[in-house]
Design a protein around this motif. Structure first.
Motif, PDB file in Angstrom:
ATOM      1  N   VAL A 103       0.839  -1.190   0.000  1.00 52.15           N
ATOM      2  CA  VAL A 103       0.000   0.000   0.000  1.00 52.15           C
ATOM      3  C   VAL A 103       0.883   1.252   0.000  1.00 52.15           C
ATOM      4  N   SER A 125      -7.680   3.041   3.120  1.00 51.52           N
ATOM      5  CA  SER A 125      -7.278   1.864   3.877  1.00 51.52           C
ATOM      6  C   SER A 125      -6.727   2.333   5.210  1.00 51.52           C
ATOM      7  N   ARG A 126      -6.081   1.440   5.942  1.00 50.94           N
ATOM      8  CA  ARG A 126      -5.520   1.824   7.241  1.00 50.94           C
ATOM      9  C   ARG A 126      -4.490   2.944   7.105  1.00 50.94           C
ATOM     10  N   LYS A 132      -2.976   0.754  -3.873  1.00 49.34           N
ATOM     11  CA  LYS A 132      -2.308  -0.535  -3.684  1.00 49.34           C
ATOM     12  C   LYS A 132      -1.578  -0.923  -4.963  1.00 49.34           C
ATOM     13  N   GLN A 152      -7.920  -0.142  -0.635  1.00 45.20           N
ATOM     14  CA  GLN A 152      -8.677  -1.141   0.131  1.00 45.20           C
ATOM     15  C   GLN A 152      -8.978  -2.399  -0.679  1.00 45.20           C
TER      16      GLN A 152
END
Length: 258
Positions: A103, A125-126, A132, A152
């Motif tokens: 990522v 995402s986190r 990605k 994600q």
């Protein structure tokens, strides 16, 4: 400026390989640049340093001209052609291949492209606002193909994007447990490919893995590390998916050719 020019420039051997592809990609009615080699070195400089296009040293030429040439070569698929040619010329056995994803954090200035952020490979995402990168490498840990999706996105989608029919088919594919899915294993078995993938904890039926073979996957992690030494890859500054993927391919090309 002398230091930046002296560091990381193409060798004569590299340019001899690149030149025939660049000349073939040039529009027949287009104006010939003063120095294709200098333009390509300027693009490599941007990829390595992560600098904005306007900060390109004048010795490489006018920044807007180098940028327009980068866009032309990206849109005609030059970087993908160079990737394929370098992989074919390397004569690396195709028996073993590895796949994984990472990522990449996107800079806030990368947002705002037309058609919306999902189509340009942006997501949440986190890591926040991310993209990605899915990567396929060969037995020597050298990149074969890269694709991008929103941050994600499941690795399962990246698998389908990377394992195209026009690439050499491996005998063994290494991947982490993120790729442990019945659909992926079925596709690999249909191609007579042995999947070396650790099973998820939730899988009821355990599948044995050759751990000595699986350790070779560290070559893939090293490849990601080398690609991220290019600051234009380590952080996404590009608004469009084509441009960011272009820089990933450009960095892979330098890795393959040196």
């Amino acid at each position: 400026m002398e230091t930046s020019l002296a560091r990381g420039l193409m060798s004569n051997e590299e340019w001899a390989f690149f030149e025939r592809f660049i000349l073939a990609a040039r529009a027949p009615n287009g104006r010939k640049p003063a120095d294709h080699r200098l333009v390509l070195d300027g693009i490599f400089w941007i990829a390595r340093t992560g600098a904005p296009w306007r900060n390109l040293p004048e010795e490489f030429g006018k920044w807007s001209s180098v940028y327009r040439q980068f866009q032309r070569w990206t849109l005609v698929g030059l970087w993908g052609e160079l990737m394929d040619a370098l992989n074919q010329s390397a004569a690396v056995p195709d028996a073993l291949q590895m796949i994984d994803s990472t990522v990449i954090r996107a800079h806030h200035q990368a947002a705002g492209a037309k058609r919306g952020t999902p189509r340009q490979g942006f997501g949440r995402s986190r890591g926040g606002f991310t993209t990605k990168v899915h990567l396929l490498v060969n037995a020597h840990g050298l990149p074969m193909r890269a694709e991008i999706t929103p941050g994600q996105t499941s690795d399962h989608l990246g698998f389908d994007l990377l394992m195209a029919d026009n690439l050499p088919r491996p005998s063994v594919l290494l991947a982490d447990r993120g790729y442990d899915a019945d659909s992926i294993r079925t596709k690999m078995e249909a191609r007579n490919v042995l999947p070396v993938i650790p099973t998820r904890k939730s899988r009821k039926t355990r599948i044995a893995v050759d751990r000595s073979l699986y350790r070779l996957r560290n070559l893939l992690e090293r490849c990601f590390n080398k690609l991220k030494n290019a600051r234009r890859v380590a952080t996404r500054y590009d608004k469009t998916a084509e441009s960011f993927l272009g820089f990933i391919d450009i960095t892979s090309i330098r890795h393959l050719s040196t």
